[in-house]
Design an enzyme around this catalytic site. Structure first.
Site, PDB file in Angstrom:
ATOM      1  N   THR A  49       6.663  47.531  14.981  1.00 37.63           N
ATOM      2  CA  THR A  49       6.296  47.936  16.350  1.00 37.63           C
ATOM      3  C   THR A  49       7.540  47.975  17.249  1.00 37.63           C
ATOM      4  O   THR A  49       8.475  47.186  17.073  1.00 37.63           O
ATOM      5  CB  THR A  49       5.280  46.944  16.971  1.00 37.63           C
ATOM      6  OG1 THR A  49       5.720  45.606  16.699  1.00 37.63           O
ATOM      7  CG2 THR A  49       3.886  47.140  16.398  1.00 37.63           C
ATOM      8  N   LYS A 264       3.699  39.241  17.556  1.00 33.25           N
ATOM      9  CA  LYS A 264       5.147  39.377  17.344  1.00 33.25           C
ATOM     10  C   LYS A 264       5.903  39.112  18.634  1.00 33.25           C
ATOM     11  O   LYS A 264       5.484  39.570  19.699  1.00 33.25           O
ATOM     12  CB  LYS A 264       5.434  40.793  16.851  1.00 33.25           C
ATOM     13  CG  LYS A 264       6.907  41.133  16.702  1.00 33.25           C
ATOM     14  CD  LYS A 264       7.056  42.558  16.177  1.00 33.25           C
ATOM     15  CE  LYS A 264       8.349  43.175  16.651  1.00 33.25           C
ATOM     16  NZ  LYS A 264       8.500  44.563  16.221  1.00 33.25           N
ATOM     17  N   HIS A 269      18.948  39.376  22.886  1.00 28.62           N
ATOM     18  CA  HIS A 269      20.242  38.754  22.567  1.00 28.62           C
ATOM     19  C   HIS A 269      20.052  37.418  21.853  1.00 28.62           C
ATOM     20  O   HIS A 269      20.914  36.542  21.942  1.00 28.62           O
ATOM     21  CB  HIS A 269      21.104  38.609  23.828  1.00 28.62           C
ATOM     22  CG  HIS A 269      21.265  39.902  24.571  1.00 28.62           C
ATOM     23  ND1 HIS A 269      21.752  41.038  23.965  1.00 28.62           N
ATOM     24  CD2 HIS A 269      20.955  40.246  25.841  1.00 28.62           C
ATOM     25  CE1 HIS A 269      21.763  42.033  24.844  1.00 28.62           C
ATOM     26  NE2 HIS A 269      21.272  41.581  25.982  1.00 28.62           N
ATOM     27  N   CYS A 313      17.339  42.119  12.648  1.00 25.84           N
ATOM     28  CA  CYS A 313      17.504  43.517  13.060  1.00 25.84           C
ATOM     29  C   CYS A 313      18.791  43.567  13.889  1.00 25.84           C
ATOM     30  O   CYS A 313      19.330  42.511  14.249  1.00 25.84           O
ATOM     31  CB  CYS A 313      16.282  43.886  13.908  1.00 25.84           C
ATOM     32  SG  CYS A 313      16.172  45.609  14.402  1.00 25.84           S
TER      33      CYS A 313
HETATM   34  C1  LIG Z   1      14.677  43.360  16.996  1.00 28.26           C
HETATM   35  C2  LIG Z   1      14.719  44.628  17.784  1.00 28.26           C
HETATM   36  C3  LIG Z   1      13.693  44.905  18.679  1.00 28.26           C
HETATM   37  C4  LIG Z   1      13.715  46.062  19.443  1.00 28.26           C
HETATM   38  N1  LIG Z   1      12.686  46.334  20.271  1.00 28.26           N
HETATM   39  C5  LIG Z   1      12.629  47.511  20.929  1.00 28.26           C
HETATM   40  C6  LIG Z   1      11.475  47.873  21.645  1.00 28.26           C
HETATM   41  O1  LIG Z   1      10.502  47.123  21.673  1.00 28.26           O
HETATM   42  N2  LIG Z   1      11.461  49.081  22.284  1.00 28.26           N
HETATM   43  C7  LIG Z   1      12.521  49.937  22.234  1.00 28.26           C
HETATM   44  O2  LIG Z   1      12.443  51.003  22.842  1.00 28.26           O
HETATM   45  N3  LIG Z   1      13.632  49.614  21.534  1.00 28.26           N
HETATM   46  C8  LIG Z   1      13.705  48.449  20.870  1.00 28.26           C
HETATM   47  N4  LIG Z   1      14.782  48.112  20.126  1.00 28.26           N
HETATM   48  C9  LIG Z   1      15.938  49.009  20.120  1.00 28.26           C
HETATM   49  C10 LIG Z   1      15.737  50.205  19.235  1.00 28.26           C
HETATM   50  O3  LIG Z   1      15.030  49.845  18.084  1.00 28.26           O
HETATM   51  C11 LIG Z   1      17.090  50.819  18.921  1.00 28.26           C
HETATM   52  O4  LIG Z   1      17.715  51.161  20.145  1.00 28.26           O
HETATM   53  C12 LIG Z   1      16.963  52.063  18.069  1.00 28.26           C
HETATM   54  O5  LIG Z   1      16.193  51.786  16.924  1.00 28.26           O
HETATM   55  C13 LIG Z   1      18.337  52.559  17.675  1.00 28.26           C
HETATM   56  O6  LIG Z   1      18.206  53.678  16.827  1.00 28.26           O
HETATM   57  P1  LIG Z   1      19.488  54.288  16.114  1.00 28.26           P
HETATM   58  O7  LIG Z   1      19.070  55.575  15.539  1.00 28.26           O
HETATM   59  O8  LIG Z   1      20.652  54.233  17.044  1.00 28.26           O
HETATM   60  O9  LIG Z   1      19.828  53.236  14.942  1.00 28.26           O
HETATM   61  P2  LIG Z   1      19.224  53.202  13.472  1.00 28.26           P
HETATM   62  O10 LIG Z   1      17.788  53.498  13.476  1.00 28.26           O
HETATM   63  O11 LIG Z   1      19.705  51.952  12.836  1.00 28.26           O
HETATM   64  O12 LIG Z   1      19.904  54.454  12.789  1.00 28.26           O
HETATM   65  C14 LIG Z   1      21.275  54.535  12.460  1.00 28.26           C
HETATM   66  C15 LIG Z   1      21.330  55.097  11.059  1.00 28.26           C
HETATM   67  O13 LIG Z   1      22.643  55.457  10.723  1.00 28.26           O
HETATM   68  C16 LIG Z   1      22.808  55.190   9.351  1.00 28.26           C
HETATM   69  N5  LIG Z   1      24.216  55.132   9.018  1.00 28.26           N
HETATM   70  C17 LIG Z   1      25.137  54.262   9.485  1.00 28.26           C
HETATM   71  N6  LIG Z   1      26.324  54.471   8.916  1.00 28.26           N
HETATM   72  C18 LIG Z   1      26.154  55.527   8.075  1.00 28.26           C
HETATM   73  C19 LIG Z   1      27.040  56.198   7.165  1.00 28.26           C
HETATM   74  N7  LIG Z   1      28.314  55.819   6.993  1.00 28.26           N
HETATM   75  N8  LIG Z   1      26.554  57.235   6.451  1.00 28.26           N
HETATM   76  C20 LIG Z   1      25.240  57.631   6.584  1.00 28.26           C
HETATM   77  N9  LIG Z   1      24.376  56.979   7.398  1.00 28.26           N
HETATM   78  C21 LIG Z   1      24.828  55.966   8.133  1.00 28.26           C
HETATM   79  C22 LIG Z   1      22.103  53.845   9.198  1.00 28.26           C
HETATM   80  O14 LIG Z   1      21.823  53.514   7.854  1.00 28.26           O
HETATM   81  C23 LIG Z   1      20.875  54.055  10.047  1.00 28.26           C
HETATM   82  O15 LIG Z   1      19.782  54.545   9.301  1.00 28.26           O
HETATM   83  C24 LIG Z   1      14.798  46.963  19.324  1.00 28.26           C
HETATM   84  C25 LIG Z   1      15.827  46.703  18.416  1.00 28.26           C
HETATM   85  C26 LIG Z   1      15.773  45.556  17.638  1.00 28.26           C
HETATM   86  C27 LIG Z   1      16.874  45.305  16.652  1.00 28.26           C
END
Ligand SMILES: Cc1cc2nc3c(=O)[nH]c(=O)nc-3n(C[C@H](O)[C@H](O)[C@H](O)COP(=O)(O)OP(=O)(O)OC[C@H]3O[C@@H](n4cnc5c(N)ncnc54)[C@H](O)[C@@H]3O)c2cc1C
Length: 376
Positions: A49, A264, A269, A313
């Site tokens: 979620t 949950k 931080h 995470c």
């Molecule tokens: C515990 C937790 C709770 C959260 N709760 C919320 C919430 O309730 N609401 C909300 O809006 N946000 C929430 N967030 C924040 C939100 O989940 C993130 O901001 C968001 O998921 C970031 O997405 P992203 O695509 O930047 O990262 P990711 O989804 O991690 O995607 C980055 C991708 O890049 C890939 N990658 C990296 N390096 C390479 C490489 N060299 N070659 C190929 N692929 C690569 C990775 O494997 C990954 O799949 C939460 C985050 C966490 C950790």
């Protein structure tokens, strides 16, 4: 011969999956490269979620993006076989004059969002899971809820596939460089590819590919816990909106029971651990559990039963907790979406639209001035 595409998307997690879907929908030949699986549990977009809320205490300028994000999530859901967005309402609570409460109210008022202001007693009467101090205030906003992040990624990738995109998982990007004709060349541990433009959505790994993000997009270890409620009916989605809560112990957030037999919660931080995303303690510890359980026992005592599940995470924090959505000044054919600072997932649908605009046109009609790279 090098494989040639219009756009390459580096990282197919929350933001990358949305970007490939928007690009493919516009008829663009797009290649998405993902080092792990689609979806996976090593980055930032797992854990069943994610909160979606509109009463945005962080800044009212996020609200138009949130409205567009909601429309896009509903559109994505309409041609997917599973529900992606559950509307439970949202609660933002804390000491009455806390910026979290005031900021949430301000966003509602500036953007004509329906809301109610509840005293601590009124909150507990309506949602009996809560036990907050008497002088606390809550802002209830009915349009909030939660997204199911793994399903959102699958839905975006399905949509991208249907529109002809190529996505390769378990293929790690090693580096990228500009080409003489103004495009990019991307090398992976399997092959090399070329494209007219590149979108970097590498989450916690973004700074490995963009020098300007060094010290600006900083990975931080987070921990989630699911606790079995002693009073399950208090923590059902119909009875328990998603929430943010400021208390002397920090800023916490949580969800009703969904997908795991526990309610949950997490602390923003968590234990303030800046980490290397390739080398950190992925397994939650007893100290992690204690921190979250002590909070639940005090403020949600009917929810603090046995632990059902825990997960780590990664946040990727910027110095001001606002995102980076921009093209690189020295390489305008490269767009970056990074530094989502623990609150980005709810925006993924609209971030995909913005990054598709930046990759194709170098600009967007969305208001993204506050997310520029040069503000640092
Ligand atoms: C515990 C937790 C709770 C959260 N709760 C919320 C919430 O309730 N609401 C909300 O809006 N946000 C929430 N967030 C924040 C939100 O989940 C993130 O901001 C968001 O998921 C970031 O997405 P992203 O695509 O930047 O990262 P990711 O989804 O991690 O995607 C980055 C991708 O890049 C890939 N990658 C990296 N390096 C390479 C490489 N060299 N070659 C190929 N692929 C690569 C990775 O494997 C990954 O799949 C939460 C985050 C966490 C950790």
């Amino acid at each position: 011969m090098t494989d040639q595409h219009d756009v390459i998307v580096l990282g197919v997690g929350g933001m990358g999956s949305a970007t490939v879907a928007h690009l493919a929908d516009r008829g663009v030949d797009v290649l998405g490269l993902e080092r792990y699986d689609v979806p996976h549990g090593y980055g930032s977009s797992h854990g069943i979620t994610r909160i979606f809320r509109l009463a945005y205490y962080e800044h009212p300028d996020y609200v138009p993006l949130l409205r567009r994000a909601a429309t896009l999530w509903e559109d994505l859901e309409s041609d997917h076989d599973r529900q992606l967005l559950y509307r439970t309402g949202s609660i933002d609570a804390g000491p009455t004059d806390d910026p979290l409460v005031e900021g949430s109210k301000r966003s509602c008022e500036e953007h004509d969002l329906e809301y109610e202001r509840l005293s601590s007693d009124e909150l507990t009467d309506r949602y009996p899971g809560y036990r907050l101090p008497d002088d606390y205030t809550a802002i209830y906003q009915p349009d909030g809820g939660f997204l199911v992040p793994e399903d959102c990624i699958v839905a975006h990738v399905d949509r991208a596939h249907r529109a002809g995109a190529t996505i390769r998982a378990r293929e790690r990007v090693v580096n990228w460089q500009p080409t003489d004709d103004g495009g990019v060349r991307v090398e992976t541990d399997h092959a090399a590819y070329e494209a007219d433009s590149l979108v970097i959505t590498a989450g916690a790994w973004a700074a490995q590919f963009v020098d300007a993000l060094d010290g600006i997009a900083v990975p931080e270890r987070q921990v989630l816990a699911w606790l079995q409620p002693d009073e399950p009916e208090y923590f059902a989605p119909e009875r328990f909106p998603v929430w943010n809560l400021r208390v002397p112990e920090g800023r916490f957030y949580g969800f009703p029971v969904h997908g795991v037999p526990g309610f949950k919660l997490g602390r923003y931080h968590h234990r303030e651990e800046t980490v290397d995303p390739d080398a950190f303690e992925r397994e939650p510890t007893q100290a992690d559990e204690r921190l979250l359980r002590e909070f639940a026992e005090q403020y949600f005592p009917a929810g603090a039963g046995p632990t059902m599940r825990m997960e780590t995470c990664l946040f990727t924090n910027t110095p001001d907790d606002h995102f980076v959505l921009d093209t690189l000044p020295e390489h305008p054919q490269v767009a970056v979406g990074a530094g989502f600072s623990g609150h980005g997932f709810k925006f993924a649908s609209v971030v995909g639209e913005i990054l598709a605009d930046l990759a194709l046109d170098g600009e967007t009609d969305h208001g993204i001035e506050m997310f520029s790279l040069d503000r640092f």
